[in-house]
Write an enzyme that holds these catalytic residues in place. Structure first.
Site, PDB file in Angstrom:
ATOM      1  CG  ASN A   6      42.433 -22.390 -33.735  1.00 37.33           C
ATOM      2  OD1 ASN A   6      42.899 -23.193 -34.540  1.00 37.33           O
ATOM      3  ND2 ASN A   6      43.181 -21.486 -33.108  1.00 37.33           N
ATOM      4  CG  LEU A   7      39.320 -28.215 -35.479  1.00 36.70           C
ATOM      5  CD1 LEU A   7      38.961 -29.241 -36.559  1.00 36.70           C
ATOM      6  CD2 LEU A   7      38.527 -28.500 -34.208  1.00 36.70           C
ATOM      7  CE  LYS A   8      44.303 -23.118 -30.254  1.00 36.02           C
ATOM      8  NZ  LYS A   8      44.749 -22.579 -28.988  1.00 36.02           N
ATOM      9  CG  HIS A  88      45.826 -17.995 -32.998  1.00 35.21           C
ATOM     10  ND1 HIS A  88      46.707 -18.556 -32.102  1.00 35.21           N
ATOM     11  CD2 HIS A  88      44.583 -18.242 -32.515  1.00 35.21           C
ATOM     12  CE1 HIS A  88      46.005 -19.125 -31.128  1.00 35.21           C
ATOM     13  NE2 HIS A  88      44.719 -18.951 -31.355  1.00 35.21           N
ATOM     14  CD  GLU A 157      41.649 -16.335 -29.777  1.00 36.62           C
ATOM     15  OE1 GLU A 157      40.863 -17.243 -29.497  1.00 36.62           O
ATOM     16  OE2 GLU A 157      42.670 -16.489 -30.448  1.00 36.62           O
ATOM     17  N   GLY A 163      44.152 -21.594 -23.746  1.00 38.10           N
ATOM     18  CA  GLY A 163      44.568 -22.942 -23.346  1.00 38.10           C
ATOM     19  C   GLY A 163      44.938 -23.082 -21.879  1.00 38.10           C
ATOM     20  CB  SER A 193      39.966 -20.630 -21.174  1.00 31.12           C
ATOM     21  OG  SER A 193      41.332 -21.000 -21.158  1.00 31.12           O
TER      22      SER A 193
HETATM   23  P1  PGA Z   1      41.502 -22.182 -26.193  1.00 30.68           P
HETATM   24  O1  PGA Z   1      42.131 -21.535 -27.499  1.00 30.68           O
HETATM   25  O2  PGA Z   1      40.009 -22.167 -26.375  1.00 30.68           O
HETATM   26  O3  PGA Z   1      42.062 -23.560 -26.138  1.00 30.68           O
HETATM   27  O4  PGA Z   1      41.914 -21.322 -25.035  1.00 30.68           O
HETATM   28  C1  PGA Z   1      41.501 -20.458 -28.157  1.00 30.68           C
HETATM   29  C2  PGA Z   1      42.286 -20.077 -29.376  1.00 30.68           C
HETATM   30  O5  PGA Z   1      43.509 -20.222 -29.386  1.00 30.68           O
HETATM   31  O6  PGA Z   1      41.715 -19.623 -30.380  1.00 30.68           O
END
Ligand code: PGA
Length: 237
Positions: A6-8, A88, A157, A163, A193
């Site tokens: 997930n590159l956001k 999400h 998640e 994050g 994470s």
């Molecule tokens: P993260 O995000 O790996 O940076 O914790 C995961 C996600 O939001 O899918």
């Protein structure tokens, strides 16, 4: 297994194309048979033909129309995108999407036959309220969702793990995944994470069918290393 990036809200179109090509080359060079999904920022969507499946992080539940700032299926069709992330935690908690809106999106893209990665997860406050409260909360995120949908992938998640560098213990991930699997038979990814240093042990847990990686997926080498871990685990089964 399913390994998703997930590159956001990161990377330009040019950098995203480079990233996807690097991952694609890795999959070909290392004979990877695992399912690899990449979710770029919407403005970086592009046509990609190969082993990597490119998906949308979000889209409005409409073919097209007057929905300022959104994209619809018409814009996804342009790039042959048939995979979408729905629910999400950043959409739910930062953007403020309600369960009703999430369900509308789910049903719209389900009708179109999309592969849907559907995310659920609890806040720290809910987790600290105990197992019963937590399971009820997670079940409430299943409300209105067709858990039998054939193209469904679930992602658990925990919001507090996204994050932050924090993760539940391996025992907690395993036991929760096994409980969730009693409610839904779809493949179940863990996210929050995940990084090179913990991906291997997370992927090896019972009830974990893959990972959804945010921050640590931005480096294509790191993401490919995690893909390789999944391949090795499958090879050794
Ligand atoms: P993260 O995000 O790996 O940076 O914790 C995961 C996600 O939001 O899918």
């Amino acid at each position: 297994m399913i390994i998703a990036a997930n590159l956001k809200t990161n990377l330009t179109r040019e950098k995203t194309d480079k990233y996807i090509n690097e991952v694609e080359n890795f999959l070909n060079q290392h004979g990877i048979s695992q399912e690899v999904l990449v979710f770029p920022a919407l403005s970086s969507l592009n046509l990609h033909v190969g082993k990597v499946t490119v998906g949308a992080q979000n889209a409005y539940p409409a073919q097209n129309g007057a929905f300022t700032g959104e994209i619809g299926n018409e814009q996804l069709e342009e790039f042959n995108i048939k995979t979408i992330l729905i629910g999400h935690s950043e959409r739910r908690h930062v953007i403020g999407e309600t369960q009703a809106e999430v369900v509308k999106k789910f049903n719209f893209y389900k009708e179109l036959g999309f592969k849907i990665v559907y995310c659920i997860g609890e806040s720290l406050q809910i987790r600290e309220a105990g197992d019963k409260v937590m399971m009820n909360y997670l079940s409430s995120q299943f409300e209105g969702i067709d858990l039998e949908y054939e193209n469904l992938i679930l992602a658990y998640e925990p919001v507090w793990a996204i994050g932050t560098g924090l993760t539940p213990t391996l025992e907690d991930i395993e036991s929760l995944h096994l409980k969730l699997k009693e409610q839904c038979k779809a493949p179940l990814l863990y996210g929050g994470s995940v990084k090179v240093s913990n991906a291997e042990e997370v992927l090896a847990l019972n009830g974990v069918d893959g990972v959804l990686v945010g921050g640590a997926s931005l480096n294509s080498d790191d993401f490919c290393t995690m893909v390789k871990y999944a391949q090795n685990i499958e090879n050794n089964k």
